[in-house]
Design a protein around this motif. Structure first.
Motif, short mmCIF file in Angstrom:
data_model
loop_
_atom_site.label_atom_id
_atom_site.label_comp_id
_atom_site.label_asym_id
_atom_site.label_seq_id
_atom_site.Cartn_x
_atom_site.Cartn_y
_atom_site.Cartn_z
N ASN A 133 35.07 -6.33 19.17
CA ASN A 133 33.91 -6.29 20.07
C ASN A 133 34.14 -5.36 21.26
OD1 ASN A 133 32.35 -7.98 18.52
ND2 ASN A 133 32.93 -9.83 19.62
N THR A 136 33.85 -1.82 20.15
CA THR A 136 32.44 -1.49 19.91
C THR A 136 31.77 -1.16 21.24
OG1 THR A 136 32.32 -2.88 17.96
CG2 THR A 136 30.24 -2.39 19.06
N THR B 2 25.08 -4.01 21.35
CA THR B 2 26.45 -4.12 21.84
C THR B 2 26.60 -5.39 22.66
OG1 THR B 2 26.64 -1.74 21.92
CG2 THR B 2 28.23 -2.98 23.21
N LEU B 5 26.98 -8.32 20.42
CA LEU B 5 28.29 -8.31 19.76
C LEU B 5 29.37 -8.80 20.70
CD1 LEU B 5 28.31 -5.02 17.71
CD2 LEU B 5 28.55 -7.31 16.81
N GLN B 6 29.25 -8.45 21.96
CA GLN B 6 30.25 -8.92 22.90
C GLN B 6 30.17 -10.41 23.07
OE1 GLN B 6 29.35 -6.93 26.54
NE2 GLN B 6 29.43 -4.99 25.50
#
Lengths: 162, 24
Positions: A133, A136, B2, B5-6
């Motif tokens: 993560n 990303t 994003t 996803l974090q």
């Protein structure tokens, strides 16, 4: 005085579980003071950890990070690898919340190394997940994919369907 | 994307953390 310290610790934990994070912090700060009076490094480490956790739920991530850093220092002094891993993992997540992904990666990598040394598959999986993560977030998609694949591999190995 | 996803790995940590205390 020693019993008072333990009682503040128990009180802080109870407030924390009740969701009263401000009272938890007040109690753990008192616990910390007494731990320092006695030179009790283990108790000091626990107090900083509990303080860090409470600050997370108040959204005070910088303060939490400072407590976790102290936890990490004390874990290294006490030569407790499992607790050192826990501190690195907490710091990795805290820096992710702070959107400082490079620092997050640094701490998650430290956590990964210790998890591997201790043969902690769950911890290793968490580290891969977190690293994927963070990469990303930085746009490092190839690195992110590598970690995601490692995460998948270990999740299959441990039988963790979720 | 994003952001979401974090959140999942951090959220899992926070879910665990909510019930974790270092005991005396």
């Amino acid at each position: 005085r020693a019993a008072q310290g333990r009682t503040y610790g128990n009180l802080g934990n109870t407030y924390y579980l009740l969701g009263d994070f401000e009272s938890a912090i007040a109690a753990h700060e008192k616990r910390l003071l007494i731990a320092k009076e006695f030179g009790d490094k283990s108790a000091e480490r626990r107090a900083h950890c509990n303080l860090g956790n409470a600050h997370i739920f108040l959204g005070q991530f910088e303060t939490a990070a400072n407590h976790y850093k102290r936890t990490l220092q004390l874990a290294r002094l006490l030569k407790d690898r499992a607790v050192e891993a826990q501190a690195c993992y907490s710091l990795g997540n805290t820096y992710t919340l702070l959107q400082d992904y490079e620092r997050a990666i640094d701490y998650h990598l430290k956590h990964l190394v210790i998890a591997q040394d201790l043969k902690d598959c769950v911890g290793e999986g968490r580290a891969y997940w977190s690293l994927g993560n963070a990469h990303t977030a930085l746009g490092n998609h190839e690195q992110a994919m590598l970690f995601a694949e490692k995460h998948l591999e270990i999740a299959k190995r441990t039988g963790d369907k979720s | 994307r994003t952001q979401s996803l974090q959140v999942d790995s951090v959220q899992r940590w926070m879910d665990d953390l909510r019930h974790m205390t270092e005991v005396e």
